[in-house]
Every structure is written in structure tokens, then in C-alpha cells.
Design an enzyme around this catalytic site. Structure first.
Site, PDB file in Angstrom:
ATOM      1  N   TYR A   1      -3.273  -7.789  16.346  1.00  0.00           N
ATOM      2  CA  TYR A   1      -2.862  -9.107  16.636  1.00  0.00           C
ATOM      3  C   TYR A   1      -2.576  -9.670  18.094  1.00  0.00           C
ATOM      4  CZ  TYR A   1      -3.059  -8.891  11.829  1.00  0.00           C
ATOM      5  OH  TYR A   1      -3.515  -8.720  10.441  1.00  0.00           O
TER       6      TYR A   1
ATOM      7  N   HIS B   1      -8.072 -12.812   2.689  1.00  0.00           N
ATOM      8  CA  HIS B   1      -7.458 -11.970   3.743  1.00  0.00           C
ATOM      9  C   HIS B   1      -7.315 -12.634   5.123  1.00  0.00           C
ATOM     10  CE1 HIS B   1      -5.539  -7.987   4.343  1.00  0.00           C
ATOM     11  NE2 HIS B   1      -6.296  -7.936   5.327  1.00  0.00           N
TER      12      HIS B   1
ATOM     13  N   HIS C   1       2.797  -2.840   7.610  1.00  0.00           N
ATOM     14  CA  HIS C   1       2.150  -1.801   8.322  1.00  0.00           C
ATOM     15  C   HIS C   1       2.888  -0.591   8.455  1.00  0.00           C
ATOM     16  CE1 HIS C   1      -0.961  -5.247  10.132  1.00  0.00           C
ATOM     17  NE2 HIS C   1      -1.168  -4.689   9.028  1.00  0.00           N
TER      18      HIS C   1
ATOM     19  N   LYS D   1       0.809  -1.296  -0.037  1.00  0.00           N
ATOM     20  CA  LYS D   1      -0.020   0.143   0.227  1.00  0.00           C
ATOM     21  C   LYS D   1       1.008   1.345   0.069  1.00  0.00           C
ATOM     22  CE  LYS D   1      -4.281  -1.578   2.300  1.00  0.00           C
ATOM     23  NZ  LYS D   1      -5.013  -1.597   3.341  1.00  0.00           N
TER      24      LYS D   1
END
Length: 309
Positions: A290, A255, A281, A185
């Protein structure tokens, strides 16, 4: 959406969106979402003012203006999570414009984001993740498609890739190397090690694939039935068939394999910072979700072993 904006403000919005795409490397879907969010805000302000909106008016916005817009969005049924996303886009655009126009954006930047309960990732168990891969390898009638689906699921789970990243692999990535350079991303690059089982799964698929992958290094690694790039919807459908066959919940999506990668790595003692790098991330807070999943799992096991009277 026909906005009553001054030519200068309309041009500024276009230049900001172009910068997001060209300089910041934002994904096309991100740019589209930002365009919609900021345009909706500007549309409200122009209607609120009853006149053409320009940069000078944005420089004079107050907390009352921002509260009026947020109340308007909530009245339209916008949930807290979506409103928080819209506000983030508005702040980003306003900060960018203020830097260029030389005004104080404090009224916009001080607007408080609505609180909402962040959804925890929904990973599969280790056994379920392996079962999904086996199921995807057994359902299609053609051997090469079965090998392809199994290879994709293995790469998602074994490397923690997003589906777009897995389908972005090309023939140049075959045979799968021990280290992958992934562009995620926002154009952010990261290095991802590949497990032997992932390399073997891809090698089997390539050997069976009827389309010439090795001869077209710039083309997609994972191909559709006719040889074109594989559509992500087909991966989702293959995953759906697998989960239905295994009796898994609807949260067992492609995902979820990435979520499973991160959760199982953390449970095995993986370092949170290292997992953040592997997942790509931008913020550690995203990866920290998580830890909540792992804590919830431990509490579930504890309560089963020690039921309350």
C-alpha cells in the site's frame, strides 16, 4: 490424480494436509491449492523416476531434479507467480516431512523462486468508494436488499474486512459492536474497531430485513432473498452493477473496498504496523504494497501539477 506413491508417502501427504486444516487452521481453499501443488510435484517426480516414489527418494533430491520440475512447469505454461506459489507449497511439505523422517531437505529448500512483478492493490478513490455505497443502496427494488448491500459495502470499506469475513458475521454481531473479533485467514484472530457509519448501516439493514436475525444469533447476519446465508457471488454482482452505473473500472470489486480502506488510512497518516494488524496480514511486506500505491498516487498528482516540457 492417481499418484505412483509409496503407501508411507501417501499417508504422509494426507497427514500434512490434515494438519494444515486442523492444527494450522488453513482455509479449505488453501488446503485444496496445497494438495494440488504438492501432488503435481510428486506426480512429476514419480514419472521422472519411472517408479513408485517414496520418502527415501525425496531425501536424495538434487538441485537438478528441482530445476527439471520447474522447467517442466514453465513448459506447461505455468507463469512465474503461480510457479512461486507451487514452490512455496513444495518447500513447506518437504520441510515438514524432513522433520519427521530425519533427512536434509536443503536441495528443495535452496531452490530459487522465480522473480515476478507483484501486482499493486487497485483501490478506489475516497469519492468513488462513497459513490459505490450510495449506488448499491439505490439499485435493488426491495428496500431491505438495498440496505443489506449498502451495509456490506460499508463494512468492507469502513472495517477493511475480506468479503468472507463480512459474510461470516452472525446474528450475535447485531447490533454491530464498537469492536469486532474477526477470525481471518489461517484462523488468525484480530480486533477491528467499527465506525459509527458502519454500525448505523447494519442497524438499518437489520431493521428492514424480513428474516429474524436477532432470534437466530448463530445464523448469518447477511441473508439472501430466501433467508439463507448470502452468497458472495451476489455481492460481486451487486458491486458490478454499481461500478457499471458509475463508469468505474473492472478492478472495482468487493475486495477493492478493503484495498481502499488500507490505502486511505495510510494516506491519512496511519501507522503501517497498525494497518497490518487491522487487515490481519501475517507479513508486513504484504501491507507495504500500500505504500507503493500511495507513492504512485503522489507521483501521478505531481506529474499532473508539474508536466514535463
Amino acid at each position: 490424480m492417481a499418484l505412483a506413491l509409496s503407501p508411507a508417502l501417501r499417508d504422509a501427504l494426507a497427514r500434512w494436509l490434515a494438519q494444515l486444516a486442523g492444527v494450522d487452521g488453513a482455509a479449505a481453499n488453501t488446503v485444496t491449492a496445497y494438495r494440488s501443488d504438492v501432488a503435481g510435484w510428486l506426480d512429476f517426480l514419480s514419472r521422472h523416476e519411472g517408479d513408485t516414489l517414496g520418502s527415501a527418494r525425496l531425501a536424495k533430491l538434487t538441485q537438478r531434479d528441482m530445476r527439471a520440475w520447474m522447467a517442466h512447469e514453465r513448459a506447461r505454461g505455468c507463469v512465474a507467480r503461480s510457479l512461486a506459489r507451487k514452490l512455496s507449497a513444495v518447500k513447506r511439505f518437504t520441510r515438514w516431512l524432513a522433520d519427521r523422517e530425519g533427512f536434509d531437505p536443503s536441495a528443495v529448500l535452496a531452490a530459487r523462486s522465480p522473480k515476478f512483478q507483484r501486482k499493486l492493490p487497485r483501490p478506489l478513490s475516497e469519492d468513488a468508494a462513497r459513490d459505490v455505497i450510495d449506488q448499491m443502496a439505490s439499485l435493488p427494488r426491495q428496500d431491505w436488499i438495498a440496505a443489506r448491500d449498502a451495509a456490506i459495502a460499508t463494512v468492507l470499506y469502513g472495517c477493511g474486512l475480506r468479503i468472507s469475513e463480512a459474510l461470516g458475521l452472525t446474528g450475535a454481531d447485531s447490533p454491530l459492536p464498537e469492536i469486532l473479533n474477526i477470525r481471518g485467514k489461517g484462523g488468525k484472530e484480530r480486533i477491528v474497531p467499527t465506525l459509527p457509519v458502519a454500525r448505523a448501516a447494519v442497524a438499518r439493514y437489520v431493521a428492514l430485513c424480513p428474516h429474524p436475525i436477532a432470534e437466530a444469533p448463530g445464523s448469518a447476519l447477511f441473508r439472501g432473498h430466501r433467508g439463507g446465508p448470502l452468497n458472495p457471488r451476489l455481492v460481486a454482482r451487486a458491486m458490478e452493477r454499481a461500478r457499471l452505473g458509475l463508469g468505474l473500472p473492472a478492478t472495482a470489486t468487493p475486495h477493492a473496498m478493503r484495498h481502499s480502506f488500507a490505502t486511505h488510512l495510510l494516506a491519512a497518516g496511519g501507522d503501517l504496523r497498525a494497518i497490518q494488524e487491522l487487515l490481519g496480514h501475517a507479513s508486513l511486506s504484504t501491507t507495504q504494497a500500500y505504500t507503493a500505491v500511495d507513492t504512485a498516487r503522489l507521483m501521478y498528482i505531481y506529474e499532473k501539477a508539474h508536466p514535463r516540457a
